[in-house]
Design a protein around this motif. Structure first.
Motif, PDB file in Angstrom:
ATOM      1  N   ILE A 150      34.328  41.216  39.338  1.00 38.60           N
ATOM      2  CA  ILE A 150      34.784  40.226  40.317  1.00 38.60           C
ATOM      3  C   ILE A 150      36.256  39.917  40.100  1.00 38.60           C
ATOM      4  CG2 ILE A 150      34.562  37.818  41.060  1.00 38.60           C
ATOM      5  CD1 ILE A 150      31.595  37.995  40.514  1.00 38.60           C
ATOM      6  N   PHE A 151      36.635  39.699  38.848  1.00 36.74           N
ATOM      7  CA  PHE A 151      38.022  39.375  38.529  1.00 36.74           C
ATOM      8  C   PHE A 151      38.959  40.549  38.822  1.00 36.74           C
ATOM      9  CE2 PHE A 151      41.368  39.657  35.217  1.00 36.74           C
ATOM     10  CZ  PHE A 151      42.155  38.600  35.637  1.00 36.74           C
ATOM     11  N   LEU A 152      38.576  41.750  38.404  1.00 38.79           N
ATOM     12  CA  LEU A 152      39.446  42.915  38.588  1.00 38.79           C
ATOM     13  C   LEU A 152      39.654  43.236  40.061  1.00 38.79           C
ATOM     14  CD1 LEU A 152      38.166  45.291  35.752  1.00 38.79           C
ATOM     15  CD2 LEU A 152      40.301  43.984  35.806  1.00 38.79           C
ATOM     16  N   VAL A 174      46.288  26.623  48.316  1.00 40.79           N
ATOM     17  CA  VAL A 174      46.143  28.076  48.416  1.00 40.79           C
ATOM     18  C   VAL A 174      45.928  28.757  47.068  1.00 40.79           C
ATOM     19  CG1 VAL A 174      47.493  28.203  50.527  1.00 40.79           C
ATOM     20  CG2 VAL A 174      48.661  28.319  48.321  1.00 40.79           C
ATOM     21  N   TYR A 175      46.202  28.076  45.962  1.00 43.77           N
ATOM     22  CA  TYR A 175      46.073  28.719  44.655  1.00 43.77           C
ATOM     23  C   TYR A 175      44.723  28.470  43.985  1.00 43.77           C
ATOM     24  CZ  TYR A 175      51.165  29.213  45.026  1.00 43.77           C
ATOM     25  OH  TYR A 175      52.434  29.526  45.433  1.00 43.77           O
ATOM     26  N   LEU A 176      43.877  27.651  44.595  1.00 48.45           N
ATOM     27  CA  LEU A 176      42.595  27.336  43.974  1.00 48.45           C
ATOM     28  C   LEU A 176      41.718  28.578  43.823  1.00 48.45           C
ATOM     29  CD1 LEU A 176      41.702  23.891  45.569  1.00 48.45           C
ATOM     30  CD2 LEU A 176      42.073  24.367  43.146  1.00 48.45           C
ATOM     31  N   GLU A 177      41.766  29.451  44.805  1.00 43.82           N
ATOM     32  CA  GLU A 177      40.976  30.682  44.721  1.00 43.82           C
ATOM     33  C   GLU A 177      41.448  31.535  43.544  1.00 43.82           C
ATOM     34  OE1 GLU A 177      39.512  34.393  47.551  1.00 43.82           O
ATOM     35  OE2 GLU A 177      41.125  33.061  48.203  1.00 43.82           O
ATOM     36  N   HIS A 178      42.764  31.566  43.334  1.00 41.91           N
ATOM     37  CA  HIS A 178      43.295  32.308  42.198  1.00 41.91           C
ATOM     38  C   HIS A 178      42.790  31.710  40.880  1.00 41.91           C
ATOM     39  CE1 HIS A 178      46.010  33.231  45.517  1.00 41.91           C
ATOM     40  NE2 HIS A 178      46.451  34.264  44.848  1.00 41.91           N
ATOM     41  N   GLY A 179      42.878  30.377  40.772  1.00 38.80           N
ATOM     42  CA  GLY A 179      42.438  29.726  39.549  1.00 38.80           C
ATOM     43  C   GLY A 179      40.978  29.993  39.241  1.00 38.80           C
ATOM     44  N   ALA A 180      40.128  29.988  40.278  1.00 41.11           N
ATOM     45  CA  ALA A 180      38.704  30.245  40.077  1.00 41.11           C
ATOM     46  C   ALA A 180      38.468  31.660  39.566  1.00 41.11           C
ATOM     47  CB  ALA A 180      37.953  30.027  41.388  1.00 41.11           C
ATOM     48  N   HIS A 181      39.213  32.623  40.096  1.00 46.01           N
ATOM     49  CA  HIS A 181      39.016  34.007  39.652  1.00 46.01           C
ATOM     50  C   HIS A 181      39.560  34.239  38.248  1.00 46.01           C
ATOM     51  CE1 HIS A 181      37.960  34.923  43.840  1.00 46.01           C
ATOM     52  NE2 HIS A 181      37.386  35.992  43.334  1.00 46.01           N
ATOM     53  N   TYR A 182      40.639  33.561  37.900  1.00 40.00           N
ATOM     54  CA  TYR A 182      41.110  33.660  36.514  1.00 40.00           C
ATOM     55  C   TYR A 182      40.075  33.056  35.554  1.00 40.00           C
ATOM     56  CZ  TYR A 182      45.772  35.362  37.684  1.00 40.00           C
ATOM     57  OH  TYR A 182      46.819  36.134  38.109  1.00 40.00           O
ATOM     58  N   ALA A 183      39.398  32.002  35.988  1.00 40.88           N
ATOM     59  CA  ALA A 183      38.331  31.415  35.171  1.00 40.88           C
ATOM     60  C   ALA A 183      37.183  32.402  35.002  1.00 40.88           C
ATOM     61  CB  ALA A 183      37.827  30.124  35.827  1.00 40.88           C
ATOM     62  N   ILE A 184      36.877  33.140  36.055  1.00 42.47           N
ATOM     63  CA  ILE A 184      35.837  34.162  35.975  1.00 42.47           C
ATOM     64  C   ILE A 184      36.239  35.249  34.972  1.00 42.47           C
ATOM     65  CG2 ILE A 184      34.745  36.058  37.256  1.00 42.47           C
ATOM     66  CD1 ILE A 184      34.752  34.227  39.706  1.00 42.47           C
ATOM     67  N   GLY A 185      37.497  35.681  35.032  1.00 46.96           N
ATOM     68  CA  GLY A 185      37.968  36.685  34.084  1.00 46.96           C
ATOM     69  C   GLY A 185      37.901  36.195  32.652  1.00 46.96           C
TER      70      GLY A 185
END
Length: 379
Positions: free
Chosen positions: A130-132, A310-321
């Protein structure tokens, strides 16, 4: 507006936290609270995507998604799925797994701890994919531009995410899995188990992604057809079709949303195993989080503020990584659940703060441009 939208979530939170105190004391209270925050932080981008699709559906299908969809999300993925994971990895029936979880916690803890390498490898690979896939996609808006720009260029290489994930799995099986942590502090070689479980996680991600892509293609076909009908109506002078979708198009949207929600449920459930092995606390925490995600979806639809942060989606994916890496490490080493839970919260908070700064900078730039135009006109 807030009370009306989040009322049920507040009620479920109160009941869930009270139940956690009675079941596990204040320790249980803390674990449920962390799991709730973890689920919300991991699924925020899911809520944003859901809201973007849900606003196109008519009132009937919105109600179906927010009623039947809640039952599937809360009781299906957050309660049944953890039982299935324990039953499969411990090679026992689901009823026996539930009975152990409720009546023989020591034995259940031992089985889950011994099965943790398989759980961590499966979940770690799923989360890592998901992160990659997110980080290698070329996006118009970039949060950490110094990192995301070069990675988006590398993302043009076909199957790069799969190759990197397999390399990570191979390294993990040769390092952490060779000395995997087991119940009682013992360490055993779980390389084969980790390899098989990791490949299973990768296959699961690809199947879920394939189904999501199939339904998404169906949605695009329906949207193109409706656009053509609207253009035809404009040329002929006939009444234009409704903006919201119903019938087959809405049904495909509902299926797509359920598959999408299930895929995001995996990361929450798998991530929860990095915090606790107690299935009751897990179900309470993830259930509370799932209710807030549903309420947040409705709130975003009603407020129409999907693009504000707009950056919340980025933060969530970094948390997943980050969770993917943590799960791989926990195959051999124990990491305190507070650290695991707070990493996601910190990343989400950071991305939210960055979004606020971006919005403020844009507003100041627009205000300055407007004042310059007025000065030119007056001159």
């Amino acid at each position: 507006m807030v009370l009306k939208t989040f009322g049920w979530s507040f009620a479920v939170t109160a009941l869930g936290l009270v139940a956690a105190v009675f079941y596990g004391g204040w320790t249980g209270f803390g674990i449920v609270a962390i799991l709730s925050i973890l689920e919300i932080s991991l699924s925020f981008d899911n809520a944003v995507v859901n809201a973007g699709i849900l606003k196109k559906m008519n009132a009937f299908w919105q109600k179906i998604f927010l009623t039947i969809g809640v039952l599937i999300a809360v009781f299906g993925m957050r309660l049944v799925f953890p039982v299935v994971i324990v039953a499969v990895t411990a090679q026992m029936g689901p009823i026996e797994a539930v009975d152990l979880a409720l009546n023989d916690k020591d034995q259940y803890q031992q089985l889950v701890t011994d099965a943790h390498p398989a759980i961590a490898a499966f979940g770690g690979m799923f989360l890592l994919m998901i992160f990659l896939d997110f980080i290698f996609e070329d996006r118009d808006i970039k949060w950490l531009g110094w990192l995301e720009r070069p990675l988006s260029k590398l993302g043009k290489i076909d199957m790069l995410s799969v190759c990197i994930a397999l390399v990570v799995l191979l390294i993990t099986s040769m390092t952490f899995a060779a000395n995997a942590h087991q119940h009682g502090g013992a360490h055993v070689d779980k390389a084969e188990t980790v390899l098989l479980s990791g490949i299973a996680g990768l296959i699961t991600y690809m199947i879920v992604g394939g189904l999501s892509g199939y339904f998404e293609d169906k949605l695009e076909e329906e949207e193109e057809r409706e656009h053509e009908e609207e253009e035809e109506a404009a040329r002929t002078g006939k009444p234009r079709s409704a903006v919201v979708l119903a019938g087959k198009a809405a049904f495909f949207m509902f299926l797509y949303l359920e598959v999408l929600d299930a895929s995001f449920s995996f990361d929450g459930v798998i991530g929860a195993f990095a915090i606790t092995n107690d299935i009751v606390l897990m179900a309470l925490g993830l259930g509370i989080g799932a209710m807030y995600v549903r309420s947040l979806t409705v709130y975003l639809v009603r407020q129409g503020t999907l693009d504000d942060y707009v950056y919340l989606e980025h933060g969530a994916h970094y948390a997943i990584g980050a969770l993917a890496v943590i799960l791989m490490i926990t195959i051999q080493y124990e990491i305190h659940e507070v650290i695991t839970g707070l990493i996601g919260v910190v990343l989400i908070a950071w991305s939210f703060w960055s979004s606020l700064r971006r919005n403020k900078a844009l507003a100041e730039a627009e205000g300055k441009a407007g004042s310059d135009e007025k000065t030119e006109v007056s001159v």
